[in-house]
Write an enzyme that holds these catalytic residues in place. Structure first.
Site, PDB file in Angstrom:
ATOM      1  N   HIS A 154      54.435  24.946  33.333  1.00  0.00           N
ATOM      2  CA  HIS A 154      53.461  24.946  32.237  1.00  0.00           C
ATOM      3  C   HIS A 154      53.101  23.524  31.825  1.00  0.00           C
ATOM      4  CE1 HIS A 154      55.771  28.820  31.518  1.00  0.00           C
ATOM      5  NE2 HIS A 154      54.533  29.275  31.616  1.00  0.00           N
ATOM      6  N   GLN A 163      49.534  43.659  30.255  1.00  0.00           N
ATOM      7  CA  GLN A 163      49.744  43.364  31.667  1.00  0.00           C
ATOM      8  C   GLN A 163      51.131  43.775  32.160  1.00  0.00           C
ATOM      9  OE1 GLN A 163      48.968  39.065  30.957  1.00  0.00           O
ATOM     10  NE2 GLN A 163      50.593  38.687  32.426  1.00  0.00           N
TER      11      GLN A 163
END
Lengths: 288, 288
Positions: A37, A61
């Site tokens: 990230h 999701q």
């Protein structure tokens, strides 16, 4: 760094009068940040005046039986890491802020979502597109940063952006790895010590496969040998090892220029994915 | 007034540096403009510094056997009418500009699209949402104007905008009618003289139904009587006459505040739709 929980507050911080000519680089995440990230943030920081990160474990999701409830979370640590990396605004909405009601409009990604992880994670990429459309509308980014580890997600989002004329560009960022080659993932913390010691085999096997492909070995043989290696050297259960054209994710043809060799392996409490990109043809030299 | 055919050119005209603090009012149309469209422009003109109209007969919202090929078109006349009404930019892309490839990402509108026109026009509202997402991304409007004649479309787009956090507001504009009550429609030109003389019965019947509902008559009785009237007084074939909660388009409940009484009637070469909104409860007075 500002931490924002409401959509309305984020819009105020990012509206045109505030933003003016500054560009917004957007890093959507599910938190539990790792160096993968932070590599997205680094690139966004270099290329934009304003860097926005979202941290939201998106329920739509995750399928039934998947790890939504146990997905690792640590908001305080995430906020500290984001601040240190130079994020300007962290958007951390809760579930009700993002989904105040159960809507029934669905976005279906089509063929690209039927292979690889999509084959076993039914509805996963529908949920990804749902949250991405919302986030793109809320943040209105100039550039959005995605890691190559989630290569299928990235390919589907690229198609979505191209076919539906989103204003944002999509920036691909290479997978960040541990020293032993294991791709950084929020789910790595759920590997047992034994599994953790086996996990680098995924990348070793993919690299071997890549070399074999570059030497002209047949695709099906390579897939088989990569799978064999993972099976022999880890305790995980292979979901898939597959070679497809990238980013179309369709079967390779004589015209394919790039391929993805990807795998997913289920360990006891963590499903790991990894991939390598294989150039199938040299770029043609420029001709006048 | 500028006429623009390419997405890229339109983006240049509407980018933030050009636009600055000016708001953009957007009127999406399929052309063959009539006073209904011009009422949208009028409202957009009053409320925004920049008015953009799109004229695009969207193939994805026509089913097989529907009238895509014969949908009435007159670009020159449209451009003149738009200019006169005060439109700043007309966006007239061709099919290849909007759909350079057959993508397979689909947007499914859910329950709101299963009734009324959606029941007989399978895939119609999928196509509407597809083009609307593209147009919203391209134009990036502050306000978007839709006519109440296409009440189901409007309700579905309102849900899309709310559930997916689009920046634009949706502005409802009342149906514009001929002197005899017939709702203005691009398809009215395809009525035979006899059909044209019968067509005002649709609105007469809906108004009668509205009055009956306000007098407390039962919904199913009203639906039946409206249908009877249209059947007796026109040569068209009724597709539906239906009373539903608005804008949810679900069956009425004791809590419903507004209803739509809508009909669709197939004449020989034109399918006409119309509707009226019925208030079921008086607004509660404000209390301190």
């Amino acid at each position: 760094m500002k931490i924002v929980n409401s959509i309305e507050q984020l819009r105020k911080l990012l509206n045109r009068q505030v933003r003016q000519r500054q560009t917004v680089g957007f890093v959507p995440t599910m938190g539990f940040l790792h160096e993968g990230h932070l590599a997205l943030v680094k690139k966004a920081r270099e290329e934009n005046e304003i860097v926005v990160m979202s941290i939201f474990v998106n329920p739509t999701q995750f399928g039934p039986g998947e790890d939504y409830a146990t997905y690792p979370r640590n908001e305080q640590r995430d906020a500290a890491l984001a601040a240190e990396a130079g994020v300007d605004i962290v958007f951390m909405p809760d579930k009700d802020e993002m989904y105040p009601r159960v809507g029934d409009i669905q976005i279906f990604p089509g063929k690209q979502a039927e292979v690889l992880c999509g084959a076993s994670r039914s509805g996963h990429f529908d949920g990804v597109l749902k949250v991405i459309l919302k986030l793109f509308n809320i943040v209105d980014p100039d550039r959005s940063y995605f890691g190559m580890k989630d290569a299928q997600q990235l390919a589907i989002i690229e198609t979505f952006v191209e076919d539906f004329n989103f204003r944002t560009t999509i920036e691909r960022v290479p997978t960040v790895r541990e020293k032993d080659g294991l791709a950084k993932s929020s789910r790595n913390v759920r590997l047992s010590p034994k599994e953790r010691s086996e996990a680098p085999v995924l990348y070793e096997a993919l690299q071997l496969g890549k070399k074999q492909l570059e030497q002209g070995k047949e695709a099906s043989v390579v897939e088989h040998e990569v799978a064999q290696l993972i099976e022999n050297k880890t305790s995980g259960a292979i979901d898939y090892v597959a070679l497809l054209a990238y980013p179309s994710l369709q079967p390779l043809t004589a015209d394919s220029e790039e391929a993805i060799l990807a795998c997913a392996v289920n360990f006891e409490k963590a499903r790991l994915i990894d991939n390598v990109i294989v150039k199938l043809k040299d770029e043609l030299p420029c001709s006048e």
